[in-house]
Design an enzyme around this catalytic site. Structure first.
Site, mmCIF file in Angstrom:
data_model
loop_
_atom_site.group_PDB
_atom_site.id
_atom_site.type_symbol
_atom_site.label_atom_id
_atom_site.label_comp_id
_atom_site.label_asym_id
_atom_site.label_seq_id
_atom_site.Cartn_x
_atom_site.Cartn_y
_atom_site.Cartn_z
ATOM 1 C CG ASP A 114 -2.054 0.986 1.123
ATOM 2 O OD1 ASP A 114 -2.214 1.621 0.057
ATOM 3 O OD2 ASP A 114 -2.776 1.172 2.118
ATOM 4 N NE ARG A 124 -2.333 7.861 -2.562
ATOM 5 C CZ ARG A 124 -3.079 6.943 -1.955
ATOM 6 N NH1 ARG A 124 -2.583 6.280 -0.922
ATOM 7 N NH2 ARG A 124 -4.307 6.692 -2.375
ATOM 8 C CG ASP A 132 0.242 5.774 3.862
ATOM 9 O OD1 ASP A 132 0.989 6.260 2.987
ATOM 10 O OD2 ASP A 132 -0.673 4.974 3.609
#
Length: 334
Positions: free
Chosen positions: A170, A226, A174
């Site tokens: 993923d 991102r 994060d």
């Protein structure tokens, strides 16, 4: 596990005390410079991780505890989850099966240039045990089954520095769920798509007013998106990073986030800066003093709180970044 409690000759540096200098000496990590810039790398956390807030004066990690070397996932998980401070030295390739929970007052530092965590990742904090005051340095992260590193559940004062991130499932790194005061510096991100997320989701409005993050001197090397993608946070300070061959976009500010994109170098990035992305509403974004080479036009919107209201900094000339950043990022260079 090897417990290093005796005095150790100084060969490296970590967060600002004799104890952590000794820890990196044990790790056999070189203190040095980026060859092109002759730059001395920081020995203490800077950016938002340096701010005195929420009862924490900067980010010092596990300096109050002993220094212990681990070579397997079981020992890593045991020490990372202990309710006491530790400086944890990771030696060699360590296989983990899932996310290892890291709780408060830990330094997790790779030994030399071969330390690696693979198969899983590190989660800073759980819903009942905070992951505050954590330092992660000089580690390679590969093949994670979920995130490589997840800063979550209101973790604050976190410094992630000189690591190498690739080939996860993923996100590579994060930061979400009301976490705050984080610095991400001198890391190499490559061989992946979803790189750095800030903010859990469009509906998780509890992130508003938190998620203050600094990204500086990172190399986003062919990763697709991102870098970061931000929701609700303000300010997120993105400065002196090198973006190269990022197919989808560089930075995206969404859901009324406030992002300052400053003194970066974008090369072959068709959409260097977005305000809003996919189904997420627009965020505020200010760009200044960036270099765009064979790249698109940045989107901007509104105003953003100045990072200098929290900490001081002096950006490098962005034209130097294609040489200094690749020479300085990643493992074995602190």
């Amino acid at each position: 596990m090897k417990d290093h409690r005796s005095p150790i000759s100084r060969r490296g540096l970590l967060a600002g005390t004799a104890a952590t200098a000794a820890a990196l000496a044990t790790a056999n990590v070189t203190t040095g410079t980026a060859h092109a810039a002759r730059r001395t790398f920081a020995s203490t956390a800077d950016g938002f991780a340096s701010v005195n807030a929420l009862g924490q004066n900067g980010t010092t990690g596990g300096v109050a505890g002993p220094t212990v070397t681990v070579t397997n996932g079981t020992d890593l998980a045991s020490l990372a989850g202990a309710n006491t401070p530790y400086v944890i030295l990771v030696s060699g390739r360590v296989q983990v099966d899932d996310m290892v929970t890291v709780v408060a007052n830990k330094s997790i530092i790779g030994v030399g240039s071969t330390a690696e965590i693979t198969g899983g990742g590190l989660q800073l904090g759980s819903t009942t045990r905070p992951g505050n005051n954590v330092v992660i340095r000089n580690l390679r992260f590969t093949g994670a089954s979920d995130d490589s590193v997840s800063v979550t559940n209101s973790a604050h004062h976190v410094w992630i520095d000189h690591c190498d991130f690739s080939d996860g499932y993923d996100g590579l790194l994060d930061i979400k769920r009301q976490s705050d005061y984080v610095t991400v510096s001198w890391n190499h991100f490559h061989s992946h798509s979803k790189t750095c997320l800030v903010g859990h989701s469009d509906s998780y409005t509890a992130d508003r007013g938190r998620l203050r993050v600094t990204y500086h001197h990172n190399f986003f090397d062919g990763t697709e998106q991102r870098h970061p993608r931000v929701r609700f946070a303000e300010p997120v300070h993105v400065y002196n990073n090198y973006y190269r061959n990022n197919a989808l976009y560089g930075v995206a500010s969404t859901e009324d986030a406030g992002v300052l994109v400053e003194a970066n170098y974008f090369e072959n990035v068709p959409h260097p800066v977005y305000s809003g992305y996919d189904e997420s509403g627009p965020g505020r974004v200010v760009e200044r003093n960036n270099v765009y080479v064979n790249s698109g036009t940045p989107q901007t919107l509104g105003t953003v709180v100045e990072p200098r209201t929290y900490y001081s900094y002096t950006p490098d000339d962005p034209r130097t970044l294609p040489s200094t950043v690749p020479a300085g990022v990643g493992v074995g260079r602190i």
